[in-house]
Scaffold this motif. Structure first.
Motif, short mmCIF file in Angstrom:
data_model
loop_
_atom_site.label_atom_id
_atom_site.label_comp_id
_atom_site.label_asym_id
_atom_site.label_seq_id
_atom_site.Cartn_x
_atom_site.Cartn_y
_atom_site.Cartn_z
N ASP A 1 18.24 10.17 24.44
CA ASP A 1 17.77 10.97 25.57
C ASP A 1 18.02 12.46 25.36
O ASP A 1 17.09 13.28 25.40
CB ASP A 1 18.49 10.49 26.85
CG ASP A 1 18.14 11.34 28.07
OD1 ASP A 1 17.05 11.93 28.09
OD2 ASP A 1 18.97 11.41 28.99
N GLU A 2 19.28 12.84 25.10
CA GLU A 2 19.65 14.25 25.11
C GLU A 2 19.42 14.96 23.78
O GLU A 2 19.18 16.17 23.76
CB GLU A 2 21.12 14.38 25.52
CG GLU A 2 21.41 13.86 26.93
CD GLU A 2 22.88 13.98 27.30
OE1 GLU A 2 23.65 14.54 26.48
OE2 GLU A 2 23.25 13.53 28.40
N GLY B 1 15.23 13.27 22.31
CA GLY B 1 14.10 13.33 23.22
C GLY B 1 13.24 12.07 23.23
O GLY B 1 12.07 12.12 23.61
N ARG B 2 13.80 10.97 22.84
CA ARG B 2 13.07 9.70 22.80
C ARG B 2 13.44 8.88 24.04
O ARG B 2 14.30 8.00 24.01
CB ARG B 2 13.37 8.96 21.50
CG ARG B 2 12.77 9.67 20.29
CD ARG B 2 13.41 9.30 18.98
NE ARG B 2 13.46 7.87 18.70
CZ ARG B 2 13.96 7.36 17.57
NH1 ARG B 2 14.47 8.18 16.64
NH2 ARG B 2 13.97 6.07 17.38
N VAL B 3 12.78 9.21 25.14
CA VAL B 3 13.16 8.66 26.44
C VAL B 3 12.98 7.14 26.47
O VAL B 3 13.82 6.41 27.00
CB VAL B 3 12.34 9.33 27.55
CG1 VAL B 3 12.64 8.68 28.90
CG2 VAL B 3 12.66 10.82 27.61
N SER B 4 11.88 6.65 25.90
CA SER B 4 11.63 5.21 25.92
C SER B 4 12.74 4.45 25.20
O SER B 4 13.23 3.42 25.69
CB SER B 4 10.27 4.91 25.28
OG SER B 4 10.01 3.53 25.30
N ALA C 1 15.76 5.54 24.79
CA ALA C 1 16.96 5.70 25.61
C ALA C 1 16.99 4.66 26.73
O ALA C 1 18.03 4.02 26.98
CB ALA C 1 17.02 7.11 26.20
N SER D 1 22.57 6.58 34.29
CA SER D 1 21.65 7.21 33.33
C SER D 1 20.29 6.53 33.34
O SER D 1 19.25 7.19 33.33
CB SER D 1 22.25 7.16 31.93
OG SER D 1 23.47 7.87 31.86
N LEU E 1 16.55 8.14 34.36
CA LEU E 1 15.41 8.15 33.44
C LEU E 1 14.23 7.35 33.99
O LEU E 1 13.07 7.78 33.88
CB LEU E 1 15.83 7.58 32.08
CG LEU E 1 16.79 8.44 31.25
CD1 LEU E 1 17.20 7.70 29.99
CD2 LEU E 1 16.15 9.77 30.89
N THR F 1 12.49 9.22 36.69
CA THR F 1 11.67 10.29 36.12
C THR F 1 10.39 9.75 35.51
O THR F 1 9.32 10.36 35.62
CB THR F 1 12.48 11.05 35.05
OG1 THR F 1 13.68 11.56 35.64
CG2 THR F 1 11.68 12.21 34.48
N ASN F 2 10.47 8.58 34.87
CA ASN F 2 9.32 8.00 34.19
C ASN F 2 8.60 6.94 35.01
O ASN F 2 7.67 6.30 34.54
CB ASN F 2 9.77 7.40 32.85
CG ASN F 2 10.18 8.45 31.85
OD1 ASN F 2 9.38 8.95 31.09
ND2 ASN F 2 11.46 8.83 31.86
#
Length: 402
Positions: free
Chosen positions: A176-177, A180-183, A185, A205, A209, A212-213
């Motif tokens: 995540d931090e 930048g690979r949110v999926s 994460a 966390s 996420l 947000t998504n």
């Protein structure tokens, strides 16, 4: 000590017995280093003395003197030599860990240190110190993929060590931090919660996420598993309420929201949020009879400061959404004191007007005498006079009163 050092040097030079000579040289080196503060001379004595037999004292003294001199290059060399020569596995591991730490901290050679840590892990996959130290270097050098690989390796070889939920959460945080690979994460945090549904940092966390998504259904499932794993009724009920709110507001699944609010209330009967949620959803569904039942139960357990507003809502629901119609008593109960009654004055007047209540003249007189608005006061008193004047009672009495 100068005289003693000179005596020991002379005796060592003339001694013909090897063991005696070795003993004298070691004592001489100790005096030079410890009593006379002449560490370079002590090192020179040990280096020039050649073979000191099978004694481990000399190598250990040499390591100590290099450390005290701040000669970290030679200290690392000595530690590596000791690690190669010793037959004791624990001692070998300790020497290698010391050498790697010095390379990392004092000589700024992280790659050499990593090479040693990897070697240690090949020999002993359960060496936690090597895992931690290598992880620290990868983190400092921002080698995130390598750090993730190291975490997965630790999970594989040491499943009984650090909780898998903690490690997967660390991996999720890197995705995540740092990457930048949110999926990825979200997937890591989900794995963490599958291994330990009660692990709060992973839940917090993941919830952030997913919100947000907008992966709402997944979040509802996670919150439900979290609530199921919690023993604390209040915490479980709070998680179920959050899941119900998502079902209500984002998934538009009102029946599912009702189920979740009911479950939250079952887990924590004293909780107020599930009751307010049930009230809101029942109103959205147009099931006003059930909303009224929720309101009546909520009024009994709500904070004292909220009860007047709840009673007013109950009165309005009964008047406008049920065949029962206007219930003047409910409106009166919604105004328990003068401050609230003033704000509801017109509502109370409207109710009495519609019901043609017998106490309407008295109500108008009381409110007309109390209000600070002179025009409103005059209007209420005048209306009171009309009502009294044209009442069906004795005309003379009522005219006098008017």
């Amino acid at each position: 000590f100068d005289d003693l050092a000179l005596l020991l040097a002379n005796q060592a030079e003339t001694s013909t017995d090897k063991k005696t000579r070795n003993f004298l040289l070691l004592e001489l080196a100790k005096i030079k280093a410890d009593q006379l503060g002449q560490i370079p001379q002590a090192i020179e004595i040990l280096q020039s003395s050649g073979d000191l037999g099978e004694s481990r004292t000399a190598p250990l003294l040499m390591l100590d003197y290099h450390r005290r001199q701040g000669d970290f290059v030679r200290l690392v060399e000595g530690l590596l030599v000791e690690a190669r020569q010793t037959q004791d596995k624990s001692e070998k591991e300790g020497r290698l860990l010391q050498a790697a730490h010095i390379l990392q901290s004092n000589l700024n050679e992280p790659d050499r240190a990593l090479q040693i840590y990897r070697s240690l892990l090949e020999q002993n996959p359960l060496c936690i110190a090597a895992f931690r130290a290598a992880g620290s270097i990868y983190h400092r050098l921002a080698r995130w993929e390598s750090l993730i690989t190291l975490y997965h390796q630790e999970l594989k070889v040491n499943p009984g060590g650090v909780s898998p939920a903690v490690i997967h959460s660390r991996i999720g945080r890197i995705y995540d931090e740092q990457l930048g690979r949110v999926s990825d994460a979200i997937d890591s945090y989900s794995v963490a919660l599958r291994s330990d549904p009660s692990y709060e940092p992973a839940l917090a966390s993941l919830e952030r996420l997913v919100r947000t998504n907008k992966r709402w259904r997944e979040l509802v499932n996670v919150l439900c598993r979290y609530a199921e794993a919690r023993l604390d009724p209040a915490t479980a009920a709070d998680a179920l309420c959050r899941a119900a709110e998502i079902s209500e507001n984002h998934l538009q699944e009102l029946d599912r929201a009702i189920e979740l609010y009911d479950e939250a209330l079952r887990r924590d009967p004293a909780a107020l949020n599930p009751r307010y949620g049930l009230l809101r959803v029942r109103r959205k569904q147009g099931r006003f009879g059930e909303a009224i039942n929720v309101l009546r139960a909520l009024h009994l357990v709500a904070e004292e400061s909220d009860r007047a507003q709840l009673k007013l809502e109950l009165a309005r629901l009964c008047e406008f959404r049920t065949p029962e119609g206007l219930d003047l008593d409910l409106y009166d109960q919604a105004a328990p004191n003068q401050a609230v009654e003033t704000s509801l004055r017109l509502e109370l007047l409207r109710g009495r007007w519609l019901k043609a209540a017998s106490d309407l003249p008295v109500f108008l007189q009381n409110k007309g005498e109390r209000t600070d608005d002179s025009q409103l006061s005059a209007a209420m008193l005048l209306e009171c006079a009309y009502r009294v004047e044209f009442s069906k009672d004795d005309a003379d009495t009522q005219l006098e009163a008017a």
